[in-house]
Scaffold this motif. Structure first.
Motif, short mmCIF file in Angstrom:
data_model
loop_
_atom_site.label_atom_id
_atom_site.label_comp_id
_atom_site.label_asym_id
_atom_site.label_seq_id
_atom_site.Cartn_x
_atom_site.Cartn_y
_atom_site.Cartn_z
N GLY A 14 -27.76 -8.87 -3.48
CA GLY A 14 -27.92 -9.97 -2.54
C GLY A 14 -26.64 -10.46 -1.89
O GLY A 14 -26.62 -11.53 -1.28
N VAL A 15 -25.55 -9.68 -1.99
CA VAL A 15 -24.25 -10.08 -1.44
C VAL A 15 -23.76 -9.03 -0.46
O VAL A 15 -23.79 -7.83 -0.75
CB VAL A 15 -23.21 -10.28 -2.55
CG1 VAL A 15 -21.85 -10.67 -1.95
CG2 VAL A 15 -23.67 -11.32 -3.56
N THR A 65 -23.49 -14.61 0.84
CA THR A 65 -24.79 -14.59 0.19
C THR A 65 -25.60 -15.79 0.65
O THR A 65 -25.04 -16.72 1.25
CB THR A 65 -24.65 -14.60 -1.34
OG1 THR A 65 -25.92 -14.34 -1.95
CG2 THR A 65 -24.11 -15.92 -1.84
#
Length: 498
Positions: free
Chosen positions: A228-229, A246
């Motif tokens: 998710g980054v 993020t």
């Protein structure tokens, strides 16, 4: 900007977040201005004055509310109005008024200073100087409350030329010194080159689609997407660092972790990140227009927060667009990664071992042997010519973006045709109405009974999507998916390789 006071007041009473960032409420009795979603008890109607921007409120003598925090409002200044104001705001973001005056800004826009001031008053209710000062103060407040930077570093990072001017501005605005506004973080005496800040957006925001788009195109060594980054190396004015982004949906914001040796570059880095992740889009207004089309309506309903992935650097995206012509996403990424490993400068980030290179500069690419690029000669020539132009003019894409014939000018470059020019306009120039009519993916997505429309037919159909055709492109591309499988199961060329 025309505001309906009665409608604004009803939105304040409802604390309607759909209006957050569209206007601010100035309370005459307290001399404080608030967001429509402020949790404080709503003031009486007769005590309210409504303005289109935080700068207009501060220029009128009101100070920011410390409960609703105007610096956390989603910014919508760049999504409407004239292109002159949008470009001026972009330069103000980049710190032009920190070192130059309004006359110089007007000269860049090729309009008179008087006309520039008139346009700002018309659209934002404030002067260019007031806009720049407001942004400095709100960024400084954010740094005070989200970091442990010293007062000197906060002043430098938010664009003030001296600590004295920083203290004077806060005293005048908040009637107290900046030290009293620091929360949570004790002031640090150690220099800091890594900051973590929240960058607000208007909900909904389709972070997963944005992350997937960048992830499919991530260049090994320069970019990395995991858990998710999104992370990448960044370079600005000869200095380099890293960026990690993020999503924090509960805050309606992205968290940007910036590691960079020069604090003075922070406003410019934040501005680039906001453009890269399309944080200023008025997504509700865009979706309302596109959803009127029967083909787009289900796509908009499925992904109401879809944005346009932008660019950290215009030259990088232009090179990648040329590399990706007529090949698959995977093949384009492989070629870009090979280019970086051969000609990109090495980079070391202890906390991010996946980031090992910076994208090659225009100076580096214009000096290489064309035969060593390992690609069709036409594309190699196009990249060398582009590198030559960018090396001679560091503001190449800004200069092109200022012209009304930007697409035609891009098409004059060797190896850049209408498709590539429109793609660059969409991702680099942030043109909301760019449209790739000859794109195979769009034609396939718009096919009826197996029959694809021609480029001319697609252009005619897309007239009702204006001025948001770029967002329609993203909905159609995303709906069809970034790669297409042939009957044999092998990946086939797709139009969005870059």
């Amino acid at each position: 900007m025309e505001l309906n006071p009665e409608a604004c007041y009803r939105a304040v009473l409802a604390r309607d977040e759909r209006h957050d960032g569209r206007f601010f409420t100035c309370v005459k009795t307290t001399r404080i201005y608030c967001r429509p979603v402020c949790p404080a008890r709503p003031p009486k109607r007769e005590n309210c004055q409504f303005v289109p921007s935080a700068a207009a409120a501060q220029e009128a003598g009101f100070r920011p509310c410390l409960r609703c925090r105007p610096e956390k409002a989603p910014e919508l200044w760049t999504t409407g109005g004239t292109k002159a104001v949008a470009r001026a705001l972009r330069w103000i973001d980049d710190g032009v008024l920190d070192t130059e005056n309004v006359a110089a800004l007007a000269e860049r826009l090729q309009i008179s200073e008087r006309q520039l001031r008139r346009l700002f008053q018309q659209e934002l209710g404030a002067s260019p100087i007031a806009v720049a000062q407001t942004r400095r103060i709100l960024l400084a407040l954010q740094l005070l409350q989200q970091t442990d930077l010293s007062m000197i570093d906060v002043a430098l990072a938010s664009g003030f030329q001296s600590v004295r001017r920083f203290n004077e501005a806060f005293q005048a605005m908040y009637d107290r010194p900046p030290r009293e506004l620091r929360r949570l973080h004790p002031e640090s005496t150690a220099p800091s080159t890594q900051l973590s800040l929240l960058l607000p957006y208007r909900k909904p925001y389709d972070w997963l689609s944005m992350l997937e788009f960048f992830g499919q195109r991530a260049i090994a060594g320069v970019e990395h997407v995991a858990n998710g980054v999104y992370a990448r190396t960044i370079e600005l004015d000869g200095a380099s660092g890293t960026l990690q982004v993020t999503d924090l949906p509960e805050e309606s914001a992205l968290r940007a972790t910036i590691s960079f040796p020069r604090l003075k570059s922070l406003p410019q880095i934040i501005a680039r990140v906001r453009r890269m992740f399309d944080l200023s889009a008025d997504i509700g207004a865009i979706s309302q227009v596109l959803a009127q089309d029967p083909t787009l309506a289900p796509l908009v309903a499925a992904r109401p927060g879809l944005r346009i992935p932008g660019a950290w650097d215009g030259f990088e995206i232009a090179v990648r667009a040329i590399l990706g012509q007529q090949i698959t996403v995977r093949a384009a990424r492989t070629m870009a990664s090979r280019l970086v490993s051969q000609y990109g400068a090495r980079f070391e980030a202890d906390s991010l071992p996946e980031l090992t290179h910076r994208f090659p500069t225009s100076d580096a690419l214009r000096q290489i042997d064309i035969e060593k690029l390992g690609m069709p000669k036409g594309r190699a020539t196009a990249i060398l010519h582009l590198a030559e132009q960018a090396a001679n003019n560091p503001r190449l894409f800004e200069t092109i973006g200022e012209r009304t014939d930007a697409i035609d000018q891009l098409c004059e470059f060797p190896g850049i045709g209408p498709w590539t020019a429109q793609y660059i306009a969409m991702r680099v120039l942030r043109e909301s109405d760019a449209f790739l009519a000859a794109d195979v993916g769009l034609q396939r997505a718009m096919a009826k009974n197996g029959v694809r429309p021609t480029a001319k037919q697609l252009l005619a159909h897309a007239e009702t999507w204006r001025p948001w055709r770029s967002y329609a492109v993203m909905h159609l591309w995303t709906g069809e998916s970034a790669t297409t499988q042939s009957p044999s199961g092998k990946e086939v060329p797709h139009a969005i390789a870059s």
